[in-house]
Design a protein around this motif. Sequence first.
Motif, PDB file in Angstrom:
ATOM      1  N   GLU A  15     -54.369 -27.320 -28.352  1.00 43.76           N
ATOM      2  CA  GLU A  15     -53.953 -28.320 -29.330  1.00 43.76           C
ATOM      3  C   GLU A  15     -53.297 -27.623 -30.519  1.00 43.76           C
ATOM      4  O   GLU A  15     -53.817 -26.631 -31.039  1.00 43.76           O
ATOM      5  N   GLY A  16     -52.145 -28.131 -30.918  1.00 39.97           N
ATOM      6  CA  GLY A  16     -51.423 -27.555 -32.041  1.00 39.97           C
ATOM      7  C   GLY A  16     -50.332 -26.581 -31.642  1.00 39.97           C
ATOM      8  O   GLY A  16     -49.416 -26.319 -32.437  1.00 39.97           O
ATOM      9  N   ASP A  17     -50.434 -26.033 -30.412  1.00 43.42           N
ATOM     10  CA  ASP A  17     -49.386 -25.141 -29.931  1.00 43.42           C
ATOM     11  C   ASP A  17     -48.178 -25.952 -29.458  1.00 43.42           C
ATOM     12  O   ASP A  17     -48.254 -27.162 -29.287  1.00 43.42           O
ATOM     13  N   ASN A  18     -47.091 -25.244 -29.226  1.00 41.96           N
ATOM     14  CA  ASN A  18     -45.903 -25.885 -28.657  1.00 41.96           C
ATOM     15  C   ASN A  18     -45.963 -25.813 -27.132  1.00 41.96           C
ATOM     16  O   ASN A  18     -46.481 -24.851 -26.565  1.00 41.96           O
ATOM     17  N   SER A  19     -45.443 -26.852 -26.464  1.00 43.83           N
ATOM     18  CA  SER A  19     -45.411 -26.907 -25.001  1.00 43.83           C
ATOM     19  C   SER A  19     -43.976 -26.880 -24.526  1.00 43.83           C
ATOM     20  O   SER A  19     -43.088 -27.464 -25.164  1.00 43.83           O
ATOM     21  N   ILE A  20     -43.756 -26.214 -23.409  1.00 44.24           N
ATOM     22  CA  ILE A  20     -42.441 -26.219 -22.780  1.00 44.24           C
ATOM     23  C   ILE A  20     -42.622 -26.585 -21.312  1.00 44.24           C
ATOM     24  O   ILE A  20     -43.312 -25.874 -20.573  1.00 44.24           O
ATOM     25  N   ILE A  21     -42.030 -27.692 -20.908  1.00 45.22           N
ATOM     26  CA  ILE A  21     -42.086 -28.147 -19.525  1.00 45.22           C
ATOM     27  C   ILE A  21     -40.696 -28.020 -18.928  1.00 45.22           C
ATOM     28  O   ILE A  21     -39.711 -28.472 -19.530  1.00 45.22           O
ATOM     29  N   MET A  54     -23.862 -32.716 -23.709  1.00 47.07           N
ATOM     30  CA  MET A  54     -24.689 -32.098 -24.738  1.00 47.07           C
ATOM     31  C   MET A  54     -25.539 -31.014 -24.086  1.00 47.07           C
ATOM     32  O   MET A  54     -25.801 -31.052 -22.872  1.00 47.07           O
ATOM     33  N   ASP A  55     -26.012 -30.047 -24.891  1.00 53.09           N
ATOM     34  CA  ASP A  55     -26.950 -29.073 -24.345  1.00 53.09           C
ATOM     35  C   ASP A  55     -28.296 -29.127 -25.063  1.00 53.09           C
ATOM     36  O   ASP A  55     -29.243 -28.454 -24.658  1.00 53.09           O
ATOM     37  N   LYS A  56     -28.385 -29.945 -26.104  1.00 53.01           N
ATOM     38  CA  LYS A  56     -29.652 -30.061 -26.826  1.00 53.01           C
ATOM     39  C   LYS A  56     -29.708 -31.423 -27.499  1.00 53.01           C
ATOM     40  O   LYS A  56     -28.705 -31.914 -28.013  1.00 53.01           O
ATOM     41  N   ARG A  57     -30.896 -31.992 -27.498  1.00 51.69           N
ATOM     42  CA  ARG A  57     -31.098 -33.244 -28.212  1.00 51.69           C
ATOM     43  C   ARG A  57     -32.525 -33.265 -28.735  1.00 51.69           C
ATOM     44  O   ARG A  57     -33.459 -32.880 -28.024  1.00 51.69           O
ATOM     45  N   GLN A  58     -32.689 -33.721 -29.970  1.00 55.64           N
ATOM     46  CA  GLN A  58     -34.010 -33.716 -30.595  1.00 55.64           C
ATOM     47  C   GLN A  58     -34.478 -35.114 -30.893  1.00 55.64           C
ATOM     48  O   GLN A  58     -33.706 -35.983 -31.281  1.00 55.64           O
ATOM     49  N   GLY A  59     -35.797 -35.293 -30.703  1.00 57.84           N
ATOM     50  CA  GLY A  59     -36.436 -36.536 -31.090  1.00 57.84           C
ATOM     51  C   GLY A  59     -37.591 -36.211 -32.007  1.00 57.84           C
ATOM     52  O   GLY A  59     -37.649 -35.122 -32.588  1.00 57.84           O
ATOM     53  N   GLN A  60     -38.515 -37.141 -32.104  1.00 55.37           N
ATOM     54  CA  GLN A  60     -39.686 -36.885 -32.941  1.00 55.37           C
ATOM     55  C   GLN A  60     -40.645 -35.977 -32.182  1.00 55.37           C
ATOM     56  O   GLN A  60     -41.203 -36.356 -31.171  1.00 55.37           O
ATOM     57  N   ARG A  61     -40.803 -34.759 -32.605  1.00 49.69           N
ATOM     58  CA  ARG A  61     -41.661 -33.732 -32.004  1.00 49.69           C
ATOM     59  C   ARG A  61     -41.197 -33.273 -30.620  1.00 49.69           C
ATOM     60  O   ARG A  61     -41.820 -32.414 -30.011  1.00 49.69           O
ATOM     61  N   VAL A  62     -40.145 -33.822 -30.090  1.00 51.75           N
ATOM     62  CA  VAL A  62     -39.657 -33.405 -28.771  1.00 51.75           C
ATOM     63  C   VAL A  62     -38.205 -32.965 -28.836  1.00 51.75           C
ATOM     64  O   VAL A  62     -37.425 -33.492 -29.626  1.00 51.75           O
ATOM     65  N   THR A  63     -37.883 -31.980 -27.994  1.00 52.69           N
ATOM     66  CA  THR A  63     -36.527 -31.481 -27.862  1.00 52.69           C
ATOM     67  C   THR A  63     -36.240 -31.305 -26.380  1.00 52.69           C
ATOM     68  O   THR A  63     -37.077 -30.777 -25.642  1.00 52.69           O
ATOM     69  N   VAL A  64     -35.076 -31.749 -25.944  1.00 51.37           N
ATOM     70  CA  VAL A  64     -34.665 -31.529 -24.570  1.00 51.37           C
ATOM     71  C   VAL A  64     -33.482 -30.563 -24.585  1.00 51.37           C
ATOM     72  O   VAL A  64     -32.568 -30.695 -25.395  1.00 51.37           O
ATOM     73  N   LEU A  65     -33.558 -29.578 -23.689  1.00 47.15           N
ATOM     74  CA  LEU A  65     -32.486 -28.602 -23.539  1.00 47.15           C
ATOM     75  C   LEU A  65     -31.903 -28.719 -22.136  1.00 47.15           C
ATOM     76  O   LEU A  65     -32.652 -28.858 -21.160  1.00 47.15           O
ATOM     77  N   LEU A  66     -30.599 -28.670 -22.043  1.00 47.04           N
ATOM     78  CA  LEU A  66     -29.909 -28.791 -20.760  1.00 47.04           C
ATOM     79  C   LEU A  66     -29.033 -27.569 -20.538  1.00 47.04           C
ATOM     80  O   LEU A  66     -28.182 -27.253 -21.366  1.00 47.04           O
ATOM     81  N   ASN A  67     -29.242 -26.908 -19.415  1.00 48.59           N
ATOM     82  CA  ASN A  67     -28.413 -25.773 -19.026  1.00 48.59           C
ATOM     83  C   ASN A  67     -27.753 -26.125 -17.697  1.00 48.59           C
ATOM     84  O   ASN A  67     -28.361 -26.015 -16.634  1.00 48.59           O
ATOM     85  N   LYS A  68     -26.505 -26.569 -17.773  1.00 46.21           N
ATOM     86  CA  LYS A  68     -25.812 -27.041 -16.578  1.00 46.21           C
ATOM     87  C   LYS A  68     -25.429 -25.889 -15.652  1.00 46.21           C
ATOM     88  O   LYS A  68     -25.266 -26.081 -14.443  1.00 46.21           O
ATOM     89  N   THR A  69     -25.307 -24.703 -16.207  1.00 41.13           N
ATOM     90  CA  THR A  69     -24.908 -23.555 -15.394  1.00 41.13           C
ATOM     91  C   THR A  69     -25.941 -23.262 -14.315  1.00 41.13           C
ATOM     92  O   THR A  69     -25.599 -22.978 -13.163  1.00 41.13           O
ATOM     93  N   VAL A  70     -27.215 -23.341 -14.698  1.00 47.51           N
ATOM     94  CA  VAL A  70     -28.283 -23.058 -13.737  1.00 47.51           C
ATOM     95  C   VAL A  70     -29.039 -24.320 -13.336  1.00 47.51           C
ATOM     96  O   VAL A  70     -30.084 -24.247 -12.690  1.00 47.51           O
ATOM     97  N   LYS A  71     -28.508 -25.494 -13.714  1.00 51.60           N
ATOM     98  CA  LYS A  71     -29.131 -26.782 -13.372  1.00 51.60           C
ATOM     99  C   LYS A  71     -30.590 -26.811 -13.785  1.00 51.60           C
ATOM    100  O   LYS A  71     -31.502 -27.026 -12.964  1.00 51.60           O
ATOM    101  N   HIS A  72     -30.813 -26.608 -15.072  1.00 46.18           N
ATOM    102  CA  HIS A  72     -32.163 -26.532 -15.601  1.00 46.18           C
ATOM    103  C   HIS A  72     -32.299 -27.412 -16.837  1.00 46.18           C
ATOM    104  O   HIS A  72     -31.408 -27.456 -17.701  1.00 46.18           O
ATOM    105  N   LEU A  73     -33.415 -28.092 -16.883  1.00 51.01           N
ATOM    106  CA  LEU A  73     -33.732 -29.003 -17.990  1.00 51.01           C
ATOM    107  C   LEU A  73     -35.107 -28.609 -18.518  1.00 51.01           C
ATOM    108  O   LEU A  73     -35.994 -28.268 -17.722  1.00 51.01           O
ATOM    109  N   SER A  74     -35.290 -28.637 -19.818  1.00 48.23           N
ATOM    110  CA  SER A  74     -36.622 -28.379 -20.350  1.00 48.23           C
ATOM    111  C   SER A  74     -36.965 -29.386 -21.431  1.00 48.23           C
ATOM    112  O   SER A  74     -36.083 -29.932 -22.102  1.00 48.23           O
ATOM    113  N   LEU A  75     -38.257 -29.616 -21.569  1.00 48.65           N
ATOM    114  CA  LEU A  75     -38.793 -30.495 -22.613  1.00 48.65           C
ATOM    115  C   LEU A  75     -39.728 -29.675 -23.473  1.00 48.65           C
ATOM    116  O   LEU A  75     -40.672 -29.077 -22.967  1.00 48.65           O
TER     117      LEU A  75
END
Lengths: 111, 114
Positions: A15-21, A54-75
């Motif tokens: 709890e309190g740490d950052n998560s990357i999915i 886009m390659d990045k989009r931010q919301g409230q406490r969440v950020t999504v990153l998109l890397n189309k070169t390697v077809k990878h998405l992260s939350l």
Amino acid sequence: GESVGLHLPTLSVQEGDNSIINCAYSNSASDYFIWYKQESGKGPQFIIDIRSNMDKRQGQRVTVLLNKTVKHLSLQIAATQPGDSAVYFCAETPYGQNFVFGPGTRLSVLP
Amino acid sequence: EAGVAQSPRYKIIEKRQSVAFWCNPISGHATLYWYQQILGQGPKLLIQFQNNGVVDDSQLPKDRFSAERLKGVDSTLKIQPAKLEDSAVYLCASSAAGTNTEAFFGQGTRLTVV
């Protein structure tokens, strides 16, 4: 309620740490992506979306990153809270076609 | 704003019996989806309606599954006859503008076939 995804990959964070999915998507023609959160016994709930121009989009406490070169998405979830415990799905769609959901990742927040 | 309503929440039937699920989408949403979610997997699209017309039913097992949306609002999904492998959560979702836009999901119907 019933469990969702009993045998899914699990990410455990304090709890309190950052998560990357992470999510690897399959179709290079996909141009719209959504992250959904699914709590036990509930339907998927929209978290954040991103389009391929886009390659990045931010919301409230969440950020999504998109890397189309390697077809990878992260939350990325900042300051993870107990209420963030759930199964997270990425979904992709080529324009005009329907969403294809990934297999999901279970996030477990430790006290 | 009311969400997507589904009923029943749970259903247990024997194999070879029939079952029906009901969905009421968000008011004004023209697009309605039915998904099947097997335990441990992501949702898989069964059928998509645009108003009362079928847009995509390519993954619907048409020998046993059927769906309708007669007046472009409520929808029913039927399975006849059910098989053990149909045990899953059936999710209904709706969106205002079809593909490439956010879909809102109901809580789902948990079907157990014994």
